[in-house]
Design a protein around this motif. Sequence first.
Motif, PDB file in Angstrom:
ATOM      1  N   SER A 844      65.073  59.396  55.719  1.00  0.00           N
ATOM      2  CA  SER A 844      63.747  59.200  55.004  1.00  0.00           C
ATOM      3  C   SER A 844      63.657  57.978  54.114  1.00  0.00           C
ATOM      4  O   SER A 844      64.961  56.990  53.947  1.00  0.00           O
ATOM      5  CB  SER A 844      63.643  60.370  54.124  1.00  0.00           C
ATOM      6  N   MET A 845      61.787  57.275  54.902  1.00  0.00           N
ATOM      7  CA  MET A 845      62.084  55.324  54.188  1.00  0.00           C
ATOM      8  C   MET A 845      62.551  56.194  52.571  1.00  0.00           C
ATOM      9  O   MET A 845      62.416  54.626  52.080  1.00  0.00           O
ATOM     10  CB  MET A 845      61.312  55.220  54.273  1.00  0.00           C
ATOM     11  N   ALA A 846      61.837  56.687  52.241  1.00  0.00           N
ATOM     12  CA  ALA A 846      62.583  56.890  50.746  1.00  0.00           C
ATOM     13  C   ALA A 846      63.569  57.181  50.078  1.00  0.00           C
ATOM     14  O   ALA A 846      63.954  56.065  49.088  1.00  0.00           O
ATOM     15  CB  ALA A 846      61.879  58.634  50.032  1.00  0.00           C
ATOM     16  N   ASP A 847      64.460  56.698  51.119  1.00  0.00           N
ATOM     17  CA  ASP A 847      66.305  56.943  51.096  1.00  0.00           C
ATOM     18  C   ASP A 847      66.195  56.199  51.245  1.00  0.00           C
ATOM     19  O   ASP A 847      67.387  55.275  50.320  1.00  0.00           O
ATOM     20  CB  ASP A 847      66.571  58.262  51.735  1.00  0.00           C
ATOM     21  N   VAL A 848      65.571  55.029  51.977  1.00  0.00           N
ATOM     22  CA  VAL A 848      66.192  53.902  52.485  1.00  0.00           C
ATOM     23  C   VAL A 848      64.963  53.256  50.579  1.00  0.00           C
ATOM     24  O   VAL A 848      66.138  51.955  50.409  1.00  0.00           O
ATOM     25  CB  VAL A 848      65.402  52.886  53.540  1.00  0.00           C
ATOM     26  N   TYR A 849      64.661  53.343  50.024  1.00  0.00           N
ATOM     27  CA  TYR A 849      64.305  52.489  49.360  1.00  0.00           C
ATOM     28  C   TYR A 849      64.275  52.890  47.923  1.00  0.00           C
ATOM     29  O   TYR A 849      63.456  52.346  47.404  1.00  0.00           O
ATOM     30  CB  TYR A 849      62.572  51.889  49.711  1.00  0.00           C
ATOM     31  N   ALA A 872      56.339  57.762  51.432  1.00  0.00           N
ATOM     32  CA  ALA A 872      57.560  57.261  51.861  1.00  0.00           C
ATOM     33  C   ALA A 872      58.675  58.354  52.542  1.00  0.00           C
ATOM     34  O   ALA A 872      59.352  58.173  53.528  1.00  0.00           O
ATOM     35  CB  ALA A 872      58.412  56.307  51.387  1.00  0.00           C
ATOM     36  N   SER A 873      58.843  59.645  52.250  1.00  0.00           N
ATOM     37  CA  SER A 873      59.530  60.401  52.262  1.00  0.00           C
ATOM     38  C   SER A 873      58.689  60.773  53.791  1.00  0.00           C
ATOM     39  O   SER A 873      60.006  62.233  54.171  1.00  0.00           O
ATOM     40  CB  SER A 873      59.337  61.966  50.770  1.00  0.00           C
ATOM     41  N   ASP A 874      57.784  61.037  54.177  1.00  0.00           N
ATOM     42  CA  ASP A 874      57.355  61.571  55.317  1.00  0.00           C
ATOM     43  C   ASP A 874      57.377  60.992  56.760  1.00  0.00           C
ATOM     44  O   ASP A 874      57.641  61.011  57.504  1.00  0.00           O
ATOM     45  CB  ASP A 874      55.779  61.486  55.387  1.00  0.00           C
ATOM     46  N   ALA A 875      57.924  59.537  55.908  1.00  0.00           N
ATOM     47  CA  ALA A 875      58.569  58.343  57.234  1.00  0.00           C
ATOM     48  C   ALA A 875      59.692  58.906  57.196  1.00  0.00           C
ATOM     49  O   ALA A 875      60.446  58.259  56.840  1.00  0.00           O
ATOM     50  CB  ALA A 875      57.972  57.463  56.870  1.00  0.00           C
ATOM     51  N   LYS A 876      60.069  58.886  58.581  1.00  0.00           N
ATOM     52  CA  LYS A 876      61.652  59.240  59.133  1.00  0.00           C
ATOM     53  C   LYS A 876      62.074  58.218  59.738  1.00  0.00           C
ATOM     54  O   LYS A 876      61.115  57.259  60.831  1.00  0.00           O
ATOM     55  CB  LYS A 876      61.726  59.826  59.258  1.00  0.00           C
ATOM     56  N   LEU A 877      63.180  58.097  59.703  1.00  0.00           N
ATOM     57  CA  LEU A 877      64.464  56.746  60.223  1.00  0.00           C
ATOM     58  C   LEU A 877      65.440  57.700  60.642  1.00  0.00           C
ATOM     59  O   LEU A 877      65.881  58.596  60.948  1.00  0.00           O
ATOM     60  CB  LEU A 877      64.970  55.400  59.773  1.00  0.00           C
ATOM     61  N   ILE A 878      64.713  57.197  62.428  1.00  0.00           N
ATOM     62  CA  ILE A 878      65.881  58.311  63.498  1.00  0.00           C
ATOM     63  C   ILE A 878      67.012  57.971  63.650  1.00  0.00           C
ATOM     64  O   ILE A 878      66.786  56.577  63.899  1.00  0.00           O
ATOM     65  CB  ILE A 878      65.385  58.639  64.992  1.00  0.00           C
ATOM     66  N   GLU A 926      69.683  49.122  60.303  1.00  0.00           N
ATOM     67  CA  GLU A 926      68.567  49.858  59.700  1.00  0.00           C
ATOM     68  C   GLU A 926      67.007  49.392  59.108  1.00  0.00           C
ATOM     69  O   GLU A 926      66.451  49.183  58.425  1.00  0.00           O
ATOM     70  CB  GLU A 926      69.520  50.371  58.149  1.00  0.00           C
ATOM     71  N   ALA A 927      67.730  48.488  60.285  1.00  0.00           N
ATOM     72  CA  ALA A 927      66.959  47.356  60.668  1.00  0.00           C
ATOM     73  C   ALA A 927      64.774  47.887  60.115  1.00  0.00           C
ATOM     74  O   ALA A 927      63.718  47.101  60.087  1.00  0.00           O
ATOM     75  CB  ALA A 927      66.917  46.083  60.992  1.00  0.00           C
ATOM     76  N   VAL A 928      64.823  48.798  60.714  1.00  0.00           N
ATOM     77  CA  VAL A 928      63.152  48.805  61.546  1.00  0.00           C
ATOM     78  C   VAL A 928      63.017  49.288  59.959  1.00  0.00           C
ATOM     79  O   VAL A 928      61.917  49.337  59.920  1.00  0.00           O
ATOM     80  CB  VAL A 928      63.635  50.284  62.261  1.00  0.00           C
ATOM     81  N   ALA A 929      63.140  50.063  59.506  1.00  0.00           N
ATOM     82  CA  ALA A 929      62.846  50.059  57.943  1.00  0.00           C
ATOM     83  C   ALA A 929      61.956  48.564  57.569  1.00  0.00           C
ATOM     84  O   ALA A 929      61.263  49.039  56.617  1.00  0.00           O
ATOM     85  CB  ALA A 929      64.302  50.605  57.160  1.00  0.00           C
ATOM     86  N   SER A 930      62.982  47.799  58.494  1.00  0.00           N
ATOM     87  CA  SER A 930      62.249  46.592  56.706  1.00  0.00           C
ATOM     88  C   SER A 930      61.094  46.336  57.650  1.00  0.00           C
ATOM     89  O   SER A 930      59.853  45.984  57.409  1.00  0.00           O
ATOM     90  CB  SER A 930      63.313  45.403  57.555  1.00  0.00           C
ATOM     91  N   ARG A 931      60.793  46.914  59.467  1.00  0.00           N
ATOM     92  CA  ARG A 931      59.492  46.521  59.667  1.00  0.00           C
ATOM     93  C   ARG A 931      58.496  47.914  59.510  1.00  0.00           C
ATOM     94  O   ARG A 931      57.515  47.233  59.127  1.00  0.00           O
ATOM     95  CB  ARG A 931      59.802  47.236  61.438  1.00  0.00           C
ATOM     96  N   TRP A 932      58.727  48.577  58.493  1.00  0.00           N
ATOM     97  CA  TRP A 932      57.818  49.851  58.362  1.00  0.00           C
ATOM     98  C   TRP A 932      57.324  49.320  57.055  1.00  0.00           C
ATOM     99  O   TRP A 932      56.181  49.239  57.029  1.00  0.00           O
ATOM    100  CB  TRP A 932      59.108  50.946  58.382  1.00  0.00           C
TER     101      TRP A 932
END
Length: 968
Positions: A844-849, A872-878, A926-932
């Motif tokens: 989850s993006m919530a985990d990333v940030y 952000a918990s609903d935005a998932k990084l696969i 996890e660079a895609v999280a930066s884009r998000w």
Amino acid sequence: MVEYDLVRLGNKEFEDLAVALCNAEFGPGGQTFGTGRDGGREWTYSGNLQMPALPLGESDAPTQPSGHWDGYTVVQAKHKERLAGGGEDQEWLLSEIQKEVNAWTREEKPRHPKPKNFLVITNVRLSAVQEVGGVDRVTEKMNEHAKTMGLAGWSVWHAAHVSRLLDNYPGIRQTYLGLIVTGDILRAILDTTKSTNPEAAETLTGFVAKELRTYSHIRLTKAGNSPDQESLADIGIDLPAIDIADPTDEDGKVVNHFIASTVIGDGDHPKSLRSQNFATILIGGPGQGKSTIGQLICQAYRVAILEGRSSELTLEHRQILQDTASHLKEIDVPIPRMHRWPIYIRLTEYSEKVLGAEDFSLLKFITEMINARGGPYKVVQSNLASWLREWPWLLVLDGLDEVPDAFTRKTLLEKISDFAADAAELNADVAILATTRRQGYNDDLRVLVPREYELVDLTVKQALRYGRQLIDSRHRGDPNFADEIDKRLKAASQDVMTSKLLGSPLQVSIMASLLEESVRPPRTRHALFSAFYETIFKRESNKLGSIGRDVLEHKSNIDALHDSAGMLLHMEGEQSGRADVHLSRDDLKKISVAHLMHQTYSTDDADQITQKLIALATDRFILLVESSPDKWGFEVRSFQEFMASRYLINGPEPAILERLRILSKSSHWRNTWLFAAAQLFGDRAHLRNDILAMVTGSGSSSMAEHLVKPGAVLAGEMLLENFAGDTPGIHSQLLNQVLELVDTPLLNRNLVPILHKATEKDSVYRRKMEERMKTALQLGGAKGYYAESLMRYWGRRFTGAIPTFIRSKVSIGKNWSARERGVDIEDRRWSVEKDESGVTRTLSMADVYGSVSRADLSSDDEVTFGAFLKSASDAKLIMGADEGGDYTMHGYISMEVHPGVLSRLVKSDAICTALADANDSLPASEAVASRWLLNQIAQALGQEQVGQKIEQFGSLGQELWPWTTKQE
């Protein structure tokens, strides 16, 4: 028994159908083989099979009489693309079967293993006429093959038998219904619907014909006493686009997909909303033809549906049908094989309904659309739900970018997501196409896992071909004049600057109009629009009689009416709850009267002149059109933005500059800003440095701006618009500003040719670019990831100093991975299927940030940041594990953070500083999280409502008073 059209299925779908029928007839346990080199197998089974009893008769299938098959069974599908009937089809089938037998019996490298039983499923129809019919001929040959191969059992299921099986298995039939119903598809719908609601069925069948007529014309640039619409069957074209996830071939060449053909071809396959690949996003710039291509695609589906019942149509509808079908063939757009029911929705209109009622579903809106067209009976929402379950649909959602308000858009996206969820529950077959501009679109529909295409400029050759279509359509009665205009257009295309203006259908249309009057067209986009407007004025003022005299006398007042209407509509469109904006005729009168009285006209004179002005503006200039009863506006949105830009640059220069500063970060106002700035660059050279300072200074006023660099993004758009092409110093400063985007996912790939040219001409700039790339690679993480993506894209497409430098830093082999095929490409389309190691995980993006430092956050910041993490918990990084066990990203599911939370977040420098630190420390995986994250922040800044703020900087004119009155 219904005889189904098995030809239209195509080879792949017929193979899939054959496999589905085998699974239904024989039960589980068989093995399915995909398309391609399958070794003569679509489906195989080892063990005992109970063959179905085949009754004798006209539709009987040839078969070896044993009721049980034992051992290894092979099923092969044989689909003939065109059926001639009779002996020719039989010979083709026998030849295809012979090829399979030869492959198993040849001496050198025979196919293994040999089957004990062999079943052929074909779309060829075999008659049962004794001795000479197909059944007897195939039986004779198959008995010979059985001896040659040692078969214990064989059978051939031909077209009639396959149709019988489809009757027996309605679930399979339903999957392919849009491909296999013969003749009058509407009549087939009637037959399936009438039993439950015959009145609704009649209304549904009439809807398609009415839509065919409604969307047979589009408004482009006709003016004066010419018809104000162009025929889509005369000027419609397919448009080139790139697949954002896969833009190039293995040699690095950009691959253009023609979007109508691509969408229709993709729609020829059954879709399931329970899986991926049912949604497409089409991204394009102003005037590139997004809406028109959506209409053209829908027209192709209407033609496919109506061809079988043309005799029931009126003469007018029949002519439109014939003209459209003929034109589609001329421009190489295929008639769809899958007869999807096309529904075209303007999202601004739907947004108005959504805002008026929380429970206003998309299905309810479609129900109202159908009933609004009129008909003998009304349909209700349950009729549509049944229809959705029974028949494949195409849903075109046009103009997501035209819903700028964050809260409105969030509600709209939820309704679209709800529709997809409901359709999935119904196991519906729906293909979705959504259109949007790049500005203001931040992967809003990624939850649908769409395939994304971006329109590219027409080539000069494509533009000239389109221009010729326009010219011929407009001047059918004067071929010599048409040839002269075409000659001028070709000459204009030879000029480097002018040829850049031929990249979109709208601009080609404007250019063709201008060349009716002039041999030298403008060289910038703003000048193109300005010249077009002035050409309309000149054309009308030269008319004999009172029309020309009135136009000439009231030029300034006509200007003011258009400018005020454009500004008013654009301001109103930004507000919450004002998606589908328009003006009434009474509004136009108020604007005109207010302007005239401000010019010291008396009330009586203002009223009298106003009637004349409105008639001239709406009947002669035709930029203001009546889209529906007493709803006036600019049907071409770029004209609205152009007129608003003219309004903006009136008044004291300090006030003008302040207005532009306020609007510079807004997505909604971006095209208007570019028009306004371009006019100032051209007409008021002394303001150029002030505008440049506005751009270069943007990004330093807050941490949110520091993160997403709106000034650098705007500088890039100015370069694409060819700002300051004749002022090298200002051009260099814009190039320097764009350097800030090199190590981010914010760089528009269309800038790469401009950057490459700059580095080749300027050694200082080349050195700066090399240093920026080198530093990013050394830093690694997200910055290194995006810099490397850019470098691979650049190195593949160009030669010269920078590509040479890139090859010394980044390995570029002959074969491209998905990542190497473009700037920020690899995180745009993804699959959650397990990778080769069989392991995936979701982060989850919530985990990333969630682990950012909160030391400097106030109590209010803590509340805002907590709300952000919850969204952000609903935005998932696969993530997927590679062979070494390390996780690498596949992509992400984009869920927008609540607009209210984002609005508070971007105003907090403390939160944005913490997020910036976390962003810099992200690993490359996890660079895609930066884009998000950057998309979320950029969207929040871009969607801020700023229109009302500009009124305090210099009077915008008394003619806008109706707007403030309505809002109060």
